[in-house]
Design an enzyme around this catalytic site. Structure first.
Site, PDB file in Angstrom:
ATOM      1  N   ASP A  65       0.871  -1.229   0.077  1.00  0.00           N
ATOM      2  CA  ASP A  65       0.146  -0.046  -0.233  1.00  0.00           C
ATOM      3  C   ASP A  65       0.844   1.195   0.147  1.00  0.00           C
ATOM      4  O   ASP A  65       1.654   1.282   0.985  1.00  0.00           O
ATOM      5  CB  ASP A  65      -0.932   0.043   1.332  1.00  0.00           C
ATOM      6  CG  ASP A  65      -1.641   1.122   1.357  1.00  0.00           C
ATOM      7  OD1 ASP A  65      -1.650   1.984   0.482  1.00  0.00           O
ATOM      8  OD2 ASP A  65      -2.545   1.085   2.406  1.00  0.00           O
ATOM      9  N   VAL A  66       0.989   1.859  -1.092  1.00  0.00           N
ATOM     10  CA  VAL A  66       1.978   3.117  -1.309  1.00  0.00           C
ATOM     11  C   VAL A  66       1.622   4.219  -0.269  1.00  0.00           C
ATOM     12  O   VAL A  66       2.395   4.906  -0.067  1.00  0.00           O
ATOM     13  CB  VAL A  66       2.193   3.584  -2.577  1.00  0.00           C
ATOM     14  CG1 VAL A  66       2.796   2.588  -3.548  1.00  0.00           C
ATOM     15  CG2 VAL A  66       0.766   4.019  -3.183  1.00  0.00           C
ATOM     16  N   ASN A  92       3.296   4.680 -10.414  1.00  0.00           N
ATOM     17  CA  ASN A  92       1.972   4.663 -11.318  1.00  0.00           C
ATOM     18  C   ASN A  92       0.687   4.570 -10.257  1.00  0.00           C
ATOM     19  O   ASN A  92      -0.230   4.961 -10.675  1.00  0.00           O
ATOM     20  CB  ASN A  92       2.201   3.546 -12.221  1.00  0.00           C
ATOM     21  CG  ASN A  92       0.954   3.218 -13.014  1.00  0.00           C
ATOM     22  OD1 ASN A  92       0.419   3.762 -13.710  1.00  0.00           O
ATOM     23  ND2 ASN A  92       0.032   2.288 -12.417  1.00  0.00           N
ATOM     24  N   TYR A 158      -8.023  15.206  -6.743  1.00  0.00           N
ATOM     25  CA  TYR A 158      -7.116  14.475  -7.901  1.00  0.00           C
ATOM     26  C   TYR A 158      -6.175  15.506  -8.803  1.00  0.00           C
ATOM     27  O   TYR A 158      -5.059  15.201  -8.698  1.00  0.00           O
ATOM     28  CB  TYR A 158      -7.991  13.788  -8.836  1.00  0.00           C
ATOM     29  CG  TYR A 158      -7.369  13.057  -9.936  1.00  0.00           C
ATOM     30  CD1 TYR A 158      -6.619  12.077  -9.681  1.00  0.00           C
ATOM     31  CD2 TYR A 158      -7.419  13.652 -11.399  1.00  0.00           C
ATOM     32  CE1 TYR A 158      -6.209  11.194 -10.775  1.00  0.00           C
ATOM     33  CE2 TYR A 158      -6.719  12.727 -12.305  1.00  0.00           C
ATOM     34  CZ  TYR A 158      -6.133  11.604 -11.840  1.00  0.00           C
ATOM     35  OH  TYR A 158      -5.395  10.931 -12.984  1.00  0.00           O
ATOM     36  N   LYS A 162      -2.111  15.993  -8.605  1.00  0.00           N
ATOM     37  CA  LYS A 162      -1.322  15.774  -9.880  1.00  0.00           C
ATOM     38  C   LYS A 162      -0.420  17.041 -10.115  1.00  0.00           C
ATOM     39  O   LYS A 162       0.556  16.853 -10.680  1.00  0.00           O
ATOM     40  CB  LYS A 162      -2.313  15.644 -11.140  1.00  0.00           C
ATOM     41  CG  LYS A 162      -2.822  14.124 -11.075  1.00  0.00           C
ATOM     42  CD  LYS A 162      -2.043  13.086 -10.976  1.00  0.00           C
ATOM     43  CE  LYS A 162      -2.543  11.638 -10.847  1.00  0.00           C
ATOM     44  NZ  LYS A 162      -1.821  10.614 -10.864  1.00  0.00           N
TER      45      LYS A 162
HETATM   46  C1  BGC Z   1      -8.212  10.471 -15.354  1.00  0.00           C
HETATM   47  C2  BGC Z   1      -9.147   9.743 -16.303  1.00  0.00           C
HETATM   48  C3  BGC Z   1      -9.608  10.769 -17.292  1.00  0.00           C
HETATM   49  C4  BGC Z   1      -8.424  11.412 -17.922  1.00  0.00           C
HETATM   50  C5  BGC Z   1      -8.875  12.740 -18.612  1.00  0.00           C
HETATM   51  C6  BGC Z   1      -7.173  10.908 -16.063  1.00  0.00           C
HETATM   52  O1  BGC Z   1      -6.096  11.723 -15.286  1.00  0.00           O
HETATM   53  O2  BGC Z   1      -7.475   9.451 -14.634  1.00  0.00           O
HETATM   54  O3  BGC Z   1     -10.200   9.144 -15.389  1.00  0.00           O
HETATM   55  O4  BGC Z   1     -10.527  10.151 -18.384  1.00  0.00           O
HETATM   56  O5  BGC Z   1      -7.666  12.036 -16.768  1.00  0.00           O
HETATM   57  O6  BGC Z   1      -9.924  13.472 -18.085  1.00  0.00           O
END
Ligand code: BGC
Length: 260
Positions: A65-66, A92, A158, A162
């Site tokens: 589990d990272v 990843n 998310y 990123k």
């Molecule tokens: C997400 C995907 C999405 C894509 C484009 C990715 O980073 O994991 O679910 O389809 O971006 O929006």
């Protein structure tokens, strides 16, 4: 130009499905020994290891589990025992998280996305660098996303994770360069994998997605995997500290083909 990763020991986190399994397979095809970590797919992890071994490659699956630093340390210790170290780390493992507007988000869900996508990538990079700095060589590549740059409603954890991966990459690259180590990120666009099945399974949602991609199709995991092979190989010896976008033009904002 020939890419040969023979003798290189690679570790791919989250290598049992989606983009990760394609990367593991491609690295092995280029000659690398490949260890994959998995959390939830032991059977597919086993299948990938078996298929690599069938082609006479060395492969290893490790449950980890990272987002848990102890689990990360244990997995690096295991690789030390088996292979004596690591030359290539592919960060990843990741998750999109549940879609929720920021004022409706459960904090625990938000934290989890950061813990996997950002903290997990950092824990693994830190352990890998400890080893790479001593051997004075190595490559770390993080799988980021177009959402390192493109805002995405409902996915604040998310996108934040990123964007942070992008800057972490640049900073770690600066730290590691004097030791002969490269640190990079690759940002995929919409690649057809289980993570976005709900989109490509629905004709209406797929149509909407394709409008966002100038090349007018989703990417294939293999298209990401072969760029990973190029980026970790010596063909890319002069690239470090950057995110490379492999997205069919998504970050070219196709809506600006008209108006403005
Ligand atoms: C997400 C995907 C999405 C894509 C484009 C990715 O980073 O994991 O679910 O389809 O971006 O929006």
């Amino acid at each position: 130009m020939k890419i040969d990763l023979k003798g290189k020991r690679a570790l791919v986190t989250g290598g049992s499905s989606g983009i990760g399994s394609a990367i593991a397979t491609a690295l092995a095809a280029a000659g690398a020994d490949v260890a994959i970590t998995y959390l939830t797919h032991p059977k597919s992890a086993d299948a990938i290891v078996r298929s690599i071994k069938k082609r006479r490659g060395k492969a290893l699956a490790i449950k980890a589990d990272v987002s848990d630093p102890e689990s990360v340390t244990a997995m690096f210790t295991k690789i030390d025992e088996e292979w004596g170290g690591v030359d290539i780390l592919i960060n990843n493992a990741g998750m999109d998280g549940k879609r929720a507007l920021s004022w409706e988000t459960n904090f625990e869900d938000w934290r989890k996305v950061l813990q996997v996508n950002l903290f997990g990538a950092f824990y693994c990079a830190s352990e890998a660098l400890k080893r790479m700095v001593v051997q004075k060589s190595g490559v770390i590549l993080g799988i980021s996303s177009v959402h390192e740059e493109i805002a995405w409603s409902g996915y604040s954890a998310y996108t934040a994770s990123k964007a942070a991966v992008g800057m972490m990459t640049r900073t770690l690259a600066q730290e590691a360069a004097p030791h002969g180590i490269r640190v990079l990120a690759l940002a995929p666009g919409a690649i057809k994998t289980p993570i976005n099945r709900s989109v490509w399974d629905s004709p209406k949602m797929l149509k909407d997605l394709l409008r966002k991609i100038p090349l007018n199709r989703m990417g294939k995991p293999e298209e990401i995997a072969r760029m990973v092979v190029v980026l970790v190989s010596d063909v890319s010896a002069y690239i470090t500290g950057r995110t490379i976008f492999v997205d069919g033009g998504m970050t070219d904002f196709p809506d600006f083909a008209h108006g403005g």
